[in-house]
Design a protein around this motif. Structure first.
Motif, PDB file in Angstrom:
ATOM      1  N   PRO A 105       0.833  -1.210   0.000  1.00 44.26           N
ATOM      2  CA  PRO A 105       0.000   0.000   0.000  1.00 44.26           C
ATOM      3  C   PRO A 105       0.860   1.249   0.000  1.00 44.26           C
ATOM      4  N   GLY A 106       0.339   2.257  -0.609  1.00 46.74           N
ATOM      5  CA  GLY A 106       1.031   3.541  -0.663  1.00 46.74           C
ATOM      6  C   GLY A 106      -0.002   4.622  -0.871  1.00 46.74           C
ATOM      7  N   ALA A 159      -4.840  -4.583   3.464  1.00 42.36           N
ATOM      8  CA  ALA A 159      -4.024  -4.111   2.335  1.00 42.36           C
ATOM      9  C   ALA A 159      -2.919  -5.084   1.964  1.00 42.36           C
ATOM     10  N   THR A 160      -2.392  -5.794   2.929  1.00 46.80           N
ATOM     11  CA  THR A 160      -1.345  -6.779   2.647  1.00 46.80           C
ATOM     12  C   THR A 160      -1.740  -8.107   3.279  1.00 46.80           C
ATOM     13  N   GLU A 167      -3.112   2.519   2.743  1.00 44.51           N
ATOM     14  CA  GLU A 167      -2.237   2.476   3.915  1.00 44.51           C
ATOM     15  C   GLU A 167      -3.071   2.516   5.187  1.00 44.51           C
ATOM     16  N   GLY A 168      -2.699   1.684   6.141  1.00 50.56           N
ATOM     17  CA  GLY A 168      -3.398   1.651   7.416  1.00 50.56           C
ATOM     18  C   GLY A 168      -4.464   0.574   7.510  1.00 50.56           C
ATOM     19  N   CYS A 227      -6.282  -7.007  -3.439  1.00 52.77           N
ATOM     20  CA  CYS A 227      -5.495  -5.812  -3.758  1.00 52.77           C
ATOM     21  C   CYS A 227      -4.351  -6.244  -4.672  1.00 52.77           C
ATOM     22  N   GLY A 228      -3.843  -5.318  -5.465  1.00 52.60           N
ATOM     23  CA  GLY A 228      -2.672  -5.599  -6.279  1.00 52.60           C
ATOM     24  C   GLY A 228      -2.974  -6.128  -7.665  1.00 52.60           C
ATOM     25  N   ASP A 229      -4.241  -6.254  -8.018  1.00 53.89           N
ATOM     26  CA  ASP A 229      -4.558  -6.766  -9.359  1.00 53.89           C
ATOM     27  C   ASP A 229      -5.215  -5.672 -10.199  1.00 53.89           C
ATOM     28  N   LEU A 230      -4.502  -4.567 -10.311  1.00 49.62           N
ATOM     29  CA  LEU A 230      -4.966  -3.448 -11.125  1.00 49.62           C
ATOM     30  C   LEU A 230      -4.415  -3.589 -12.542  1.00 49.62           C
ATOM     31  N   ILE A 231      -4.709  -2.655 -13.376  1.00 45.49           N
ATOM     32  CA  ILE A 231      -4.282  -2.630 -14.787  1.00 45.49           C
ATOM     33  C   ILE A 231      -4.565  -3.981 -15.444  1.00 45.49           C
TER      34      ILE A 231
END
Length: 192
Positions: free
Chosen positions: A18-19, A110-111, A105-106, A134-138
């Protein structure tokens, strides 16, 4: 291939970091729906999905031989398989910080902690893993599915008014995905 895609998306969640949410024109132009209204885009998608399935299987109910369900589904599934394969390549190629509320974040979601076994990776935790991944964008798989269904109906369907409504629904789906902050605008644009 949908299962393979699910395992790959889970793997994407394991490496997601996350960012801060990236700058996005869609986020600037569209008011944020909020967490409590995120279901709206899912409702539009589910309506498109179920409508397509019902339409493709209507020849078995009404005994109409003009629509060839098996051929339509062979074409649709082949195209979706190719799209999902390309999607796996793209979301592993570039990891973006997720814009969704549970990916920021937070958030504890997220992870994911490192897996304890291969079995933990292979069990994709349906439906929680699908809803809170999370993490499966584009690019957006919701948009790919919706667009393939609408394009297929546009080519093989008969009702002009239904075609217009389907296109309006897929445009609304695009806007709602960005407004609900489920994906970035680039994810929706690339799906188109």
């Amino acid at each position: 291939l949908q299962y393979v895609h699910g395992v790959a998306a889970r793997g994407g969640h394991y490496i997601h970091r996350p960012g801060p949410t990236l700058q996005d024109v869609g986020f600037f132009l569209l008011p944020e729906l909020g967490q409590d209204k995120g279901y709206i885009s899912e409702t539009v998608f589910t309506t498109l999905f179920l409508s397509f399935v019902l339409w493709t299987f209507h020849p078995f109910i009404f005994k109409i031989k003009k629509t060839y369900t098996v051929l339509i589904w062979c074409r649709v599934l082949a195209f979706l398989a190719a799209c999902q394969f390309l999607r796996i390549i793209t979301f592993y190629s570039t990891q973006l910080p997720g814009p969704n509320y549970h990916c920021r974040e937070g958030s504890k979601l997220a992870t994911l902690p490192p897996p304890n076994s291969v079995l933990e990776v292979l069990l994709i935790n349906f439906p929680r893993g699908v809803l809170y991944g999370c993490g499966d964008l584009i690019f957006s798989s919701h948009m790919i599915f919706a667009l393939v269904f609408v394009r297929t109906y546009h080519k093989y369907g008969r009702g002009r008014f239904i075609k217009l409504c389907a296109w309006l629904a897929v445009i609304a789906q695009s806007i709602l995905i960005v407004a609900s902050r489920k994906q970035y605008t680039v994810d929706v644009v690339l799906a188109w």
